[in-house]
Design an enzyme around this catalytic site. Structure first.
Site, PDB file in Angstrom:
ATOM      1  N   GLY A 129       0.816  -1.217   0.000  1.00  0.00           N
ATOM      2  CA  GLY A 129       0.000   0.000   0.000  1.00  0.00           C
ATOM      3  C   GLY A 129       0.845   1.261   0.000  1.00  0.00           C
ATOM      4  CG  ASP A 173       4.959   0.965   4.919  1.00  0.00           C
ATOM      5  OD1 ASP A 173       5.903   1.770   4.838  1.00  0.00           O
ATOM      6  OD2 ASP A 173       4.905   0.066   5.779  1.00  0.00           O
ATOM      7  N   GLY A 180      -6.944   0.687   4.251  1.00  0.00           N
ATOM      8  CA  GLY A 180      -6.595  -0.220   3.156  1.00  0.00           C
ATOM      9  C   GLY A 180      -6.573  -1.644   3.673  1.00  0.00           C
TER      10      GLY A 180
HETATM   11  P1  ADP Z   1      -3.294   0.329   6.132  1.00  0.00           P
HETATM   12  O1  ADP Z   1      -2.469  -0.929   6.282  1.00  0.00           O
HETATM   13  O2  ADP Z   1      -3.066   1.319   7.256  1.00  0.00           O
HETATM   14  O3  ADP Z   1      -4.733   0.039   5.888  1.00  0.00           O
HETATM   15  P2  ADP Z   1      -2.834   0.878   3.276  1.00  0.00           P
HETATM   16  O4  ADP Z   1      -1.586   1.414   2.664  1.00  0.00           O
HETATM   17  O5  ADP Z   1      -3.228  -0.509   2.910  1.00  0.00           O
HETATM   18  O6  ADP Z   1      -2.648   1.077   4.859  1.00  0.00           O
HETATM   19  O7  ADP Z   1      -4.033   1.857   2.930  1.00  0.00           O
HETATM   20  C1  ADP Z   1      -4.221   3.128   3.501  1.00  0.00           C
HETATM   21  C2  ADP Z   1      -4.804   4.069   2.472  1.00  0.00           C
HETATM   22  O8  ADP Z   1      -3.748   4.549   1.639  1.00  0.00           O
HETATM   23  C3  ADP Z   1      -5.837   3.451   1.542  1.00  0.00           C
HETATM   24  O9  ADP Z   1      -6.885   4.390   1.362  1.00  0.00           O
HETATM   25  C4  ADP Z   1      -5.058   3.272   0.241  1.00  0.00           C
HETATM   26  O10 ADP Z   1      -5.925   3.308  -0.880  1.00  0.00           O
HETATM   27  C5  ADP Z   1      -4.191   4.507   0.288  1.00  0.00           C
HETATM   28  N1  ADP Z   1      -2.991   4.531  -0.573  1.00  0.00           N
HETATM   29  C6  ADP Z   1      -2.304   3.517  -1.139  1.00  0.00           C
HETATM   30  N2  ADP Z   1      -1.259   3.982  -1.849  1.00  0.00           N
HETATM   31  C7  ADP Z   1      -1.288   5.341  -1.719  1.00  0.00           C
HETATM   32  C8  ADP Z   1      -0.491   6.422  -2.223  1.00  0.00           C
HETATM   33  N3  ADP Z   1       0.576   6.201  -3.007  1.00  0.00           N
HETATM   34  N4  ADP Z   1      -0.843   7.703  -1.894  1.00  0.00           N
HETATM   35  C9  ADP Z   1      -1.898   7.938  -1.078  1.00  0.00           C
HETATM   36  N5  ADP Z   1      -2.677   6.978  -0.573  1.00  0.00           N
HETATM   37  C10 ADP Z   1      -2.390   5.695  -0.906  1.00  0.00           C
END
Ligand code: ADP
Length: 176
Positions: free
Chosen positions: A36, A38, A123
């Site tokens: 995601g 991260d 996410g």
């Molecule tokens: P978590 O494990 O905390 O749920 P995720 O990364 O899976 O974290 O998702 C958190 C949010 O970040 C979701 O809404 C996802 O769609 C969003 N996301 C993923 N990639 C990006 C990015 N490059 N920029 C901004 N938001 C993003």
């Protein structure tokens, strides 16, 4: 428009591209990278970020730790560990609120004038977006109402649906 005297903005896009002082990462307790947002942040920042994260020895859920931004436009990354959604009865709302407050306090203490948040926990961690966005907006408005720094907060959404949810919440809570 919307919220805390125009100090809150909503954008749709990739948080790694934003020219703000600090971006927030939705990290996990290891702080050693994941999928995601991260994964996107570590890819864009380069290997220096992981090296610095190794020296932080993880982070508790509900808290956040700061690093440099390396190859990102942002000077800092605040790595927040949101709760995994388990139905709402395991303290998830309080832990998510604590993530936002921790990052805002890091921004204030570092003197970061602008900070961008992804939708932490919504996410892979499964937190329902409407509830999570409500907490995010409430905590940011409360903090901005109390402290002058950060000056501006950006909610960086990854979908049109998420963007609409934030915009609707901010319209509702806007002072007349
Ligand atoms: P978590 O494990 O905390 O749920 P995720 O990364 O899976 O974290 O998702 C958190 C949010 O970040 C979701 O809404 C996802 O769609 C969003 N996301 C993923 N990639 C990006 C990015 N490059 N920029 C901004 N938001 C993003």
């Amino acid at each position: 428009m919307g919220g805390a005297g125009g100090r809150i903005r909503v954008v749709k896009g990739d948080i790694t591209t934003l020219a703000v002082d600090a971006i927030v990462n939705a990290a996990n307790e290891s702080l050693l990278g994941g999928g995601g947002v991260d994964g996107a942040i570590h890819r864009a920042a380069g290997p220096g970020l992981l090296a610095e994260c190794r020296g932080l020895y993880g982070c508790e859920t509900g808290s956040a730790k700061a690093t440099a931004g390396y190859r990102l436009p942002a000077r800092w990354v605040f790595h927040a560990v949101g709760p995994v959604w388990a139905g709402g009865g395991r303290g998830e709302p309080g832990l998510l609120a604590s993530c936002y407050r921790s990052c805002l306090a890091l921004a204030r203490d570092a003197g970061a004038r602008s900070v961008a948040f992804p939708a932490i926990s919504t996410g892979v961690y499964g937190y329902p977006i409407e509830a999570a966005a409500g907490i995010a907006v409430r905590e940011v408005q409360g903090f901005l109402g109390t402290f002058p720094v950060p000056e501006t907060v950006v909610f960086c959404c990854f979908s049109d649906r998420d963007r609409e949810i934030y915009e609707t919440l901010l319209e509702k809570t806007d002072a007349p």
